[in-house]
Motif scaffolding. Sequence first.
Motif, short mmCIF file in Angstrom:
data_model
loop_
_atom_site.label_atom_id
_atom_site.label_comp_id
_atom_site.label_asym_id
_atom_site.label_seq_id
_atom_site.Cartn_x
_atom_site.Cartn_y
_atom_site.Cartn_z
N ALA A 142 35.80 106.48 -7.18
CA ALA A 142 36.65 106.72 -8.16
C ALA A 142 37.55 108.04 -7.11
O ALA A 142 38.40 108.42 -7.04
CB ALA A 142 36.87 107.39 -9.31
N ALA A 143 36.62 108.46 -6.49
CA ALA A 143 37.07 109.18 -5.52
C ALA A 143 38.45 108.73 -4.62
O ALA A 143 38.69 109.59 -3.82
CB ALA A 143 36.10 110.29 -4.19
N GLN A 144 38.30 107.53 -4.20
CA GLN A 144 38.75 106.64 -3.01
C GLN A 144 39.52 106.20 -3.52
O GLN A 144 40.63 105.02 -3.20
CB GLN A 144 38.16 105.81 -2.36
N GLY A 145 40.44 106.56 -5.09
CA GLY A 145 40.94 105.71 -5.55
C GLY A 145 40.87 104.27 -5.90
O GLY A 145 42.13 103.55 -6.67
N ILE A 146 39.48 104.28 -6.35
CA ILE A 146 39.01 102.83 -6.87
C ILE A 146 38.89 102.94 -8.27
O ILE A 146 37.74 103.70 -8.35
CB ILE A 146 38.06 101.97 -6.10
N ASP A 147 39.71 102.70 -8.94
CA ASP A 147 39.20 103.01 -10.99
C ASP A 147 39.03 101.38 -11.26
O ASP A 147 39.55 101.66 -12.22
CB ASP A 147 40.28 103.82 -11.65
N ALA A 148 38.00 101.23 -11.12
CA ALA A 148 37.20 100.06 -11.84
C ALA A 148 36.02 99.85 -12.26
O ALA A 148 35.04 100.73 -11.12
CB ALA A 148 37.31 98.43 -10.54
N PRO A 149 35.33 99.44 -13.80
CA PRO A 149 34.55 98.92 -13.65
C PRO A 149 33.21 98.38 -12.61
O PRO A 149 33.74 97.69 -12.91
CB PRO A 149 34.77 98.51 -15.33
N PRO A 150 32.46 98.82 -12.43
CA PRO A 150 31.44 98.11 -11.92
C PRO A 150 30.47 97.53 -12.97
O PRO A 150 30.07 97.52 -14.25
CB PRO A 150 30.38 99.39 -11.54
N SER A 151 29.93 97.01 -12.66
CA SER A 151 29.06 95.49 -12.74
C SER A 151 27.80 95.23 -12.41
O SER A 151 27.43 95.71 -11.53
CB SER A 151 29.86 93.82 -13.34
N ILE A 152 26.90 94.63 -13.10
CA ILE A 152 25.57 94.76 -13.00
C ILE A 152 25.21 93.26 -13.17
O ILE A 152 25.83 92.07 -13.93
CB ILE A 152 24.81 95.12 -13.00
N TRP A 153 24.30 92.95 -12.78
CA TRP A 153 24.05 91.29 -11.89
C TRP A 153 22.56 91.46 -11.68
O TRP A 153 21.79 91.92 -10.97
CB TRP A 153 24.43 90.81 -10.58
N ILE A 154 21.39 90.67 -12.72
CA ILE A 154 19.92 90.50 -12.45
C ILE A 154 19.50 88.96 -13.09
O ILE A 154 20.00 88.69 -13.90
CB ILE A 154 19.89 91.56 -14.18
N GLY A 155 18.13 89.48 -12.03
CA GLY A 155 17.63 87.81 -12.10
C GLY A 155 16.41 87.62 -10.74
O GLY A 155 15.87 88.86 -10.64
#
Length: 343
Positions: A142-155
């Motif tokens: 977000a400090a870089q102007g990227i306001d996007a939600p993170p996702s997680i991948w589990i397996g």
Amino acid sequence: MQARAGVTQPLAELHGLRGDALPIDALLAAGEPVVLRGIARDWELVQEGARSMQAAMDCLRRHDNGQPVTYSWGAPDIRGRPFYNDDFTQLNFEVRRGALSQVLDEIAAHAQDASPPTYYVASLLIDTRLPGLRVGNDLGLAAQGIDAPPSIWIGNRVTASCHYDAMNNIAVCAVGRRRFTLFPPEQIHNLYPGPLDPTPGGQSVSVVDFDAPDFARYPRFSDALAAARSAVLEPGDAIFMPSLWWHHVQALEAFNVLVNTWWSSVPAHVPTPMHALYHAIWALRDRPEREKEAWREVFDYYVFGAAGQAGGHLPPQARGALAPMDDALARQMRAMLIAKLNR
């Protein structure tokens, strides 16, 4: 991965960076994938995973809000590769729904199996399903102007067949190791993309089995390999992948967790080009070759040339759809297209 041995080039690497200090503009301008070594080595999840598989699973359980998750399950005979049946008409795995704790228990129960069933929780939004996990497990984009939600991948040992994403991507290898093999966008011609629908994960994937490529059936794949770049990411490493770069991802351990963030370089009112691709297949692909060549010139003029060239000789009040795109013009274009398609 015998077919790739000695063929792929190593991916470029950067060391000693923090997520909140990444040179995002320079990375986007260069348009090249880069491994970000050790950028997340201090994450709680990375540290817990270094202790043990069970410690990493317990970290996830502490943040699980108990809502069911959707996950892919495949029998042992798919060898960790969610893909298609022999005639590409169906997928070779099931989509199931259940508790995340149950999925983790089953992965742990099969951790020592030589050929375990495939378990894959894909693209789970962290903020809505694992609230609080981002505290201590966040790059600070977000400090870089990227306001996007993170996702997680589990397996477990899952292979994500070679595909591209429409958006830019920073992916953190949090638990386990992953091998990434990347191809520049122009290699689409040599990667033999599969059906547009259905797909194992949302995007068309290469139908080549990277572990045992059939060069007689897919001869151009050897040209793709000559352009490939590869790296194994350790826990705490990340990779920046520009939009439309093809990537083949293999999870190498009995338990693996990846956290990624997708974001677009254009405003939200600009839709995904996939809509235009489907429309172009419908409207242009089967026209006579002479017409297609003429339409290519039209598209070069209006779409693939400089953004302002087509309307630059017109006064602003006369440019209409050729004016700079903003939210108001985007709404007008959407309404116009919907009206035309519904006739």
